[in-house]
Motif scaffolding. Structure first.
Motif, short mmCIF file in Angstrom:
data_model
loop_
_atom_site.label_atom_id
_atom_site.label_comp_id
_atom_site.label_asym_id
_atom_site.label_seq_id
_atom_site.Cartn_x
_atom_site.Cartn_y
_atom_site.Cartn_z
N LYS A 187 4.09 7.34 9.43
CA LYS A 187 4.82 7.49 8.17
C LYS A 187 3.87 7.25 7.00
CE LYS A 187 9.47 6.12 9.68
NZ LYS A 187 10.59 5.17 9.44
N LYS A 205 8.60 23.94 9.96
CA LYS A 205 8.14 22.93 9.01
C LYS A 205 6.76 23.25 8.45
CE LYS A 205 10.76 18.97 10.80
NZ LYS A 205 10.65 17.62 11.43
N SER A 206 5.98 24.02 9.21
CA SER A 206 4.61 24.30 8.79
C SER A 206 4.41 25.75 8.38
CB SER A 206 3.64 23.96 9.93
OG SER A 206 3.90 24.77 11.06
N GLU A 236 2.40 18.34 7.95
CA GLU A 236 1.59 18.02 6.77
C GLU A 236 0.65 16.85 7.02
OE1 GLU A 236 5.77 19.13 5.19
OE2 GLU A 236 4.86 18.16 6.94
N THR A 237 1.01 16.00 7.98
CA THR A 237 0.17 14.84 8.30
C THR A 237 -1.11 15.27 9.00
OG1 THR A 237 2.19 13.55 8.61
CG2 THR A 237 0.15 12.59 9.45
N CYS A 291 10.61 24.19 15.70
CA CYS A 291 10.79 23.25 14.60
C CYS A 291 9.46 23.00 13.89
CB CYS A 291 11.38 21.94 15.12
SG CYS A 291 11.68 20.70 13.85
N PHE A 292 8.39 22.83 14.66
CA PHE A 292 7.07 22.62 14.08
C PHE A 292 6.67 23.82 13.23
CE2 PHE A 292 2.54 22.46 13.72
CZ PHE A 292 2.18 21.12 13.78
N CYS A 306 5.36 13.79 14.73
CA CYS A 306 4.49 13.84 13.57
C CYS A 306 4.77 15.10 12.73
CB CYS A 306 3.05 13.83 14.03
SG CYS A 306 1.86 13.62 12.69
N ARG A 307 4.83 14.93 11.42
CA ARG A 307 5.05 16.06 10.52
C ARG A 307 3.78 16.89 10.41
NH1 ARG A 307 8.97 14.00 5.64
NH2 ARG A 307 10.02 12.34 6.76
N TYR A 339 1.44 10.10 6.67
CA TYR A 339 2.08 11.26 6.03
C TYR A 339 2.09 11.09 4.51
CZ TYR A 339 5.91 14.08 4.16
OH TYR A 339 6.66 14.92 3.39
#
Length: 255
Positions: free
Chosen positions: A99, A30-31, A66-67, A26-27, A63-64, A102
């Motif tokens: 949040k 997303k990246s 992009e953060t 998943c990471f 944590c996303r 981010y």
């Protein structure tokens, strides 16, 4: 991509931040735009810095990417973003800290533009700060999307802009699939006199409550008096079909 020069080093970096095996794919998904060892090289330092501030591991795992990734390999950019979020009143141990981080990470240059947009929606500076403190993610929603929701909430339902600012998460929900079906049910119950203004919080309880709670309190409870409520909630029956005189907009002043 080279397995040895990029994919494996990226995987090793992702593992150093404590990402469980099951969440590594998943990471990566997303990246994928940042999936280069050089770009991810600063992630380990950034995560270590967050851990030094006592950011809970449970939130770090969510944590996303992009953060954690900055355009510069210099730690000052990430540290500056973190300090900016702390200066806004977010505690590193709070659920909203990451949040806010981010939002600052991906939208810092656009925040002034976003604030001006919300002022045009009728929000004061205090309204904007309050909404951001409650759920920073709302500010990532497109202006076009927010405009249609604010128009409905203010001009159709009759809320004040400040009322919406108290519940900014409502701007993240779908207008067609979430807000309108719930308001349609509430409107029918009001017109039939089955509920009264002031009995509950329209936004907090009705428009933002969990689906099962909403169905129990506003649909199942009145299904004998209004058998069509579930169909209204599901969008199968339009309000004009009930013949309740919806030409006049009944506006909710205070709920």
């Amino acid at each position: 991509m080279s397995l040895e020069n990029n994919i494996r080093p990226c995987y090793d970096i992702i593992k150093t931040i404590g990402t469980p095996d099951g969440k590594v794919p998943c990471f990566i998904m997303k990246s994928h735009r940042m999936f280069k060892a050089k770009i991810l090289s600063n992630v380990s330092h950034n995560v270590s810095f967050l851990r030094s501030l006592k950011v809970p591991e449970s939130t770090l795992n969510l944590c996303r990417p992009e953060t954690l990734v900055t355009t510069s390999t210099d730690a000052d950019e990430f540290n500056g973003n973190v300090n900016k979020v702390i200066s806004m009143g977010f505690s590193p141990s709070s659920f909203g800290f990451l949040k806010a981080l981010y939002v600052i990470s991906v939208m810092d240059e656009k925040l002034a533009q976003k604030k001006e947009f919300y002022r045009k929606c009728g929000w004061t500076e205090d309204d904007i700060l309050l909404a951001f403190s409650k759920n920073p993610i709302f500010i990532t929603v497109s202006e076009k999307n927010v405009s249609s929701k604010m128009d409905f909430l203010v001009n159709e339902i009759g809320l004040q802009p400040a009322d919406v600012a108290k519940y900014p998460s409502i701007l993240i929900y779908s207008l067609e699939k979430w807000i309108i079906p719930r308001w349609s049910v509430i409107r029918v119950l009001l017109l039939k006199g089955l509920i009264r203004e002031g009995q509950f919080s329209l936004v907090g309880t009705a428009l933002m409550g969990r689906k099962d709670h909403f169905l129990h309190r506003f649909v199942d409870k009145y299904k004998e008096q209004v058998p069509e409520l579930l169909s209204i909630f599901q969008g199968k029956i339009g309000l004009p079909e009930l013949g309740l005189g919806f030409e006049e907009r009944d506006r909710v002043k205070q709920m």
